[in-house]
Motif scaffolding. Sequence first.
Motif, PDB file in Angstrom:
ATOM      1  N   ARG A  95     -10.480   7.350  -5.752  1.00 17.08           N
ATOM      2  CA  ARG A  95      -9.445   8.368  -5.571  1.00 17.08           C
ATOM      3  C   ARG A  95      -9.920   9.503  -4.672  1.00 17.08           C
ATOM      4  NH1 ARG A  95      -6.579   8.748 -11.612  1.00 17.08           N
ATOM      5  NH2 ARG A  95      -5.367   6.804 -11.372  1.00 17.08           N
ATOM      6  N   SER A 153       0.845  -1.196   0.000  1.00 14.68           N
ATOM      7  CA  SER A 153       0.000   0.000   0.000  1.00 14.68           C
ATOM      8  C   SER A 153       0.882   1.247   0.000  1.00 14.68           C
ATOM      9  CB  SER A 153      -0.919  -0.002   1.224  1.00 14.68           C
ATOM     10  OG  SER A 153      -1.741  -1.144   1.247  1.00 14.68           O
ATOM     11  N   ASP A 204      -3.291  -0.576  -3.879  1.00 15.20           N
ATOM     12  CA  ASP A 204      -3.221   0.739  -4.506  1.00 15.20           C
ATOM     13  C   ASP A 204      -4.616   1.188  -4.927  1.00 15.20           C
ATOM     14  OD1 ASP A 204      -2.785   2.981  -6.082  1.00 15.20           O
ATOM     15  OD2 ASP A 204      -0.892   2.226  -6.874  1.00 15.20           O
ATOM     16  N   LEU A 263       0.781   3.264  -2.960  1.00 18.59           N
ATOM     17  CA  LEU A 263       0.129   4.117  -3.959  1.00 18.59           C
ATOM     18  C   LEU A 263       1.071   4.495  -5.099  1.00 18.59           C
ATOM     19  CD1 LEU A 263      -2.046   6.461  -1.689  1.00 18.59           C
ATOM     20  CD2 LEU A 263      -2.610   4.223  -2.647  1.00 18.59           C
ATOM     21  N   THR A 321      -4.894  10.541   3.549  1.00 14.44           N
ATOM     22  CA  THR A 321      -5.408   9.249   3.110  1.00 14.44           C
ATOM     23  C   THR A 321      -5.924   8.395   4.259  1.00 14.44           C
ATOM     24  OG1 THR A 321      -3.914   9.289   1.223  1.00 14.44           O
ATOM     25  CG2 THR A 321      -4.813   7.154   1.834  1.00 14.44           C
TER      26      THR A 321
END
Length: 389
Positions: free
Chosen positions: A313, A232, A256, A234, A320
């Motif tokens: 997104r 993870s 991701d 991204l 995040t």
Amino acid sequence: MTTTGASLAIPRSDGTWAPLTLREPREWAPHPAPYRSRVAFAAAHVVADPYGENVPGAPAAIDWDATLGFRQHLFGYGMGVAEAMDTAQRNMGLDWPAVVELVTRSAALARESGARIASGAGTDHRETLSGIGEVADAYLEQVEVIEGAGSQVIVMASRHLAALARGPEDYLAVYDTVLSQVREPVILHWLGEMFDPQLAGYWGSRDVDEATATFLSMVEAHASKVDGVKVSLLSAEHEVGLRAALPEGVRLYTGDDFHYPELVRGDGERHSDALLGAFAAVAPAASAALTALDEGDLATYDEEMAPTLALSRHVFEAPTYYYKTGIAFLAWLSGHQPGFTMVGGLQSARSIVHLAKVFALANEARLLPDPELASYRLGLLLEAAGARR
């Protein structure tokens, strides 16, 4: 009463309102069986008990009927459940006693449903640890609980280890100990600092290439005990390079939430499997895409995945680590839970404007099963917040 085709409006940050037309709901085909071409896990959230003291710092009070019902919803679309992960607010309100009950209940439900489940093992049941030996012991305590419940283990990143490790050798020592004692192959989770700032420099370096080299050496040394790795960070470029370097038979489970359609699709030679918080939000559409992929229909796969990406997104935008609020909000809009409250009061972590856009993007993707209910609930939230036209 709001009907599909009706014109609505959602608030913008400047105080103006954007027009929106409520779309007709789509009938998504159920798919209770696993997929042939990809392994798909959805990392599921927990539903807070609306009568519980779910305030910052308090033990988690969970609505078990709604929480387990949401997992049944995911099973119905062919998803395995990644349980007790950061999506379920590990290290952000979900305490260890609640984790034990959650894993036990969910593993039993998965057995009844013939579905797959994997659950996070970390070190968060201990407040303080004084050395890496204690970190390994703490990991093994959680591994024992998860294996005892009948779940596959996901070895999560440890805040304790990140704080105590003096270099790559300390990470290797801890993981060597843990992997030498697990019963069945595990999933290793490398969670980036955008999801948890306390994990910065995991694997002993802030340089991603150096950290990756350490990570790979550990996977190679224990390949028989590693089902796959969930990354993870991204970064699609990093993931493509890592999956090419993994030992034969070790899966790359993409984490991701910004690039999953292309990573799961693959490049014709290699592909990623999925272990995604986003799939909890877009399960029906992801199911339609994976069904097409099973049939080799790449055009339909792309068509089904495309509308989900803008929603994902937005839900996962910076900061995040507050993405969990959007996941719970979507579950409320979709009728999977009675209220929009979260463990630790985390429903306050995103703005009204952010959440209104979540509604708009879910509407555009036709992921609101009952648009009238969803628009009514959005109206309640806006009214309570004082957002009026």
